[in-house]
Design an enzyme around this catalytic site. Sequence first.
Site, mmCIF file in Angstrom:
data_model
loop_
_atom_site.group_PDB
_atom_site.id
_atom_site.type_symbol
_atom_site.label_atom_id
_atom_site.label_comp_id
_atom_site.label_asym_id
_atom_site.label_seq_id
_atom_site.Cartn_x
_atom_site.Cartn_y
_atom_site.Cartn_z
ATOM 1 N N GLU A 148 0.849 -1.204 0.000
ATOM 2 C CA GLU A 148 0.000 0.000 0.000
ATOM 3 C C GLU A 148 0.883 1.253 0.000
ATOM 4 O O GLU A 148 0.607 2.232 -0.693
ATOM 5 C CB GLU A 148 -0.910 -0.010 1.229
ATOM 6 N N GLU A 152 -3.630 -10.195 3.753
ATOM 7 C CA GLU A 152 -4.675 -9.808 4.706
ATOM 8 C C GLU A 152 -5.670 -10.943 4.944
ATOM 9 O O GLU A 152 -6.120 -11.159 6.071
ATOM 10 C CB GLU A 152 -5.409 -8.547 4.215
HETATM 11 C C1 1HE Z 1 6.653 -8.384 12.343
HETATM 12 C C2 1HE Z 1 6.014 -8.289 11.093
HETATM 13 C C3 1HE Z 1 4.766 -7.618 11.051
HETATM 14 C C4 1HE Z 1 7.854 -9.364 10.818
HETATM 15 N N1 1HE Z 1 4.275 -7.106 12.190
HETATM 16 N N2 1HE Z 1 6.126 -7.859 13.437
HETATM 17 N N3 1HE Z 1 2.170 -8.603 7.185
HETATM 18 C C5 1HE Z 1 2.441 -9.911 7.129
HETATM 19 O O1 1HE Z 1 1.578 -10.755 7.299
HETATM 20 C C6 1HE Z 1 3.878 -10.283 6.934
HETATM 21 C C7 1HE Z 1 4.430 -10.930 8.185
HETATM 22 N N4 1HE Z 1 5.863 -11.139 8.106
HETATM 23 C C8 1HE Z 1 6.425 -12.184 7.445
HETATM 24 O O2 1HE Z 1 5.762 -12.967 6.784
HETATM 25 C C9 1HE Z 1 7.903 -12.349 7.572
HETATM 26 O O3 1HE Z 1 8.344 -11.620 8.711
HETATM 27 C C10 1HE Z 1 8.705 -11.848 6.343
HETATM 28 C C11 1HE Z 1 8.478 -12.817 5.158
HETATM 29 C C12 1HE Z 1 8.351 -10.439 5.935
HETATM 30 C C13 1HE Z 1 10.233 -11.861 6.695
HETATM 31 O O4 1HE Z 1 10.598 -13.140 7.199
HETATM 32 P P1 1HE Z 1 11.946 -13.278 8.031
HETATM 33 O O5 1HE Z 1 12.145 -14.743 8.292
HETATM 34 O O6 1HE Z 1 13.038 -12.543 7.340
HETATM 35 O O7 1HE Z 1 11.699 -12.477 9.412
HETATM 36 P P2 1HE Z 1 10.872 -12.933 10.708
HETATM 37 O O8 1HE Z 1 11.719 -13.808 11.584
HETATM 38 O O9 1HE Z 1 9.531 -13.457 10.343
HETATM 39 O O10 1HE Z 1 10.623 -11.536 11.436
HETATM 40 C C14 1HE Z 1 11.641 -10.839 12.132
HETATM 41 C C15 1HE Z 1 10.957 -10.087 13.246
HETATM 42 O O11 1HE Z 1 10.069 -9.125 12.694
HETATM 43 C C16 1HE Z 1 10.112 -10.990 14.127
HETATM 44 O O12 1HE Z 1 10.121 -10.441 15.426
HETATM 45 P P3 1HE Z 1 11.054 -11.044 16.596
HETATM 46 O O13 1HE Z 1 10.765 -10.178 17.783
HETATM 47 O O14 1HE Z 1 10.626 -12.476 16.731
HETATM 48 O O15 1HE Z 1 12.458 -10.907 16.081
HETATM 49 C C17 1HE Z 1 8.730 -10.828 13.534
HETATM 50 O O16 1HE Z 1 7.695 -11.094 14.475
HETATM 51 C C18 1HE Z 1 8.744 -9.358 13.167
HETATM 52 N N5 1HE Z 1 7.788 -9.044 12.126
HETATM 53 N N6 1HE Z 1 6.768 -8.901 10.165
HETATM 54 C C19 1HE Z 1 4.943 -7.249 13.354
HETATM 55 N N7 1HE Z 1 4.084 -7.437 9.908
HETATM 56 C C20 1HE Z 1 -3.116 -0.901 7.157
HETATM 57 S S1 1HE Z 1 -3.660 -2.458 6.855
HETATM 58 C C21 1HE Z 1 -2.341 -3.358 6.209
HETATM 59 C C22 1HE Z 1 -2.578 -4.811 6.441
HETATM 60 C C23 1HE Z 1 -1.308 -5.582 6.338
HETATM 61 O O17 1HE Z 1 -0.234 -5.067 6.165
HETATM 62 S S2 1HE Z 1 -1.487 -7.272 6.452
HETATM 63 C C24 1HE Z 1 0.112 -7.896 6.212
HETATM 64 C C25 1HE Z 1 0.890 -8.040 7.472
#
Ligand code: 1HE
Length: 269
Positions: A117, A137
């Site tokens: 977005e 989403e």
């Molecule tokens: C997060 C987020 C997040 C990572 N919010 N904390 N977005 C998603 O559904 C995408 C979610 N994220 C992922 O699928 C993966 O993190 C990635 C593919 C982007 C990257 O993977 P990777 O293996 O490099 O990283 P990771 O180990 O998953 O994440 C590293 C840290 O970032 C980890 O936190 P930690 O404290 O355990 O180190 C994750 O929890 C954190 N993290 N992504 C919060 N999105 C206005 S409406 C919009 C609606 C949306 O955007 S929906 C899509 C949401």
Amino acid sequence: MNTKVNDEARLVEVETQGAIATITLNRPEKRNALSLPMVRQLRECFEALPGSVRVAILAGAGPHFSAGLDLSELSEASSADGIQHSMTWYEAFSKIQFGRVPVICVLQGAVVGGGLELASSAHVRVAEESAYFGLPEGQRGIFLGGGGSVRVTKLIGFSRVTEMMLTGHVVSASEGYVIGLAHYVTPAGEGMRKARELAERIAGNAPLSNFAIMQALPLIAEQPMSHGLMTEALMAAITQNAPEAKDRVNAFLDKRAAKIGAPDPKTGE
Ligand code: 1HE
């Protein structure tokens, strides 16, 4: 000049070099997940760009552009909070799309959910080969809330958005290029170089033309044909009447300006 917006949190950094500002999402440890403070800082950055800046480059630190909405903000949120949340994103992304300067986005790794977005509010998108686009989403039990229903749909059409959201289809950089999510695809690590090259070109345009392109084109696209043609005619008359337009057109007629696709006679580039 290198400034950090909100030094404590350091969520967004701004670096200015001449006419080009580079604004970087700086939360790589959370994959640049967009928290509300980060979205507010983004807005502040775009609002505070110095008058000398003519183009902005928007980038994400680390291997991912942005993992979208910071999902940790959702667990306690009410519906009223949700609406306020969206409004905050809309304000920030409007400052990007309808701000003073054109914005080029450099994309790598995840460009998902709110990250897509955000990217769709920029004017030019350069994707490195590693970039991938997704709208997870549906998987997360939520909906677009950062303007994507409007902006991403305008880029690729509602059928593709529907399919991406329903199935979780992850779109590669090359596929994104074909369907209109990216304007350029570069090898790994080359996105910023390409963005700078494009930024130099855009900064060389007449400011009034850039203004018309950014502000009038999206309005015209939403107007009925008769209104759109009138808006276009007015905008054309205003831009072509500016002294700078006359100078530029005369330079071409006097053979002092570059032909399309040829090196500039003044600089040889
Ligand atoms: C997060 C987020 C997040 C990572 N919010 N904390 N977005 C998603 O559904 C995408 C979610 N994220 C992922 O699928 C993966 O993190 C990635 C593919 C982007 C990257 O993977 P990777 O293996 O490099 O990283 P990771 O180990 O998953 O994440 C590293 C840290 O970032 C980890 O936190 P930690 O404290 O355990 O180190 C994750 O929890 C954190 N993290 N992504 C919060 N999105 C206005 S409406 C919009 C609606 C949306 O955007 S929906 C899509 C949401």
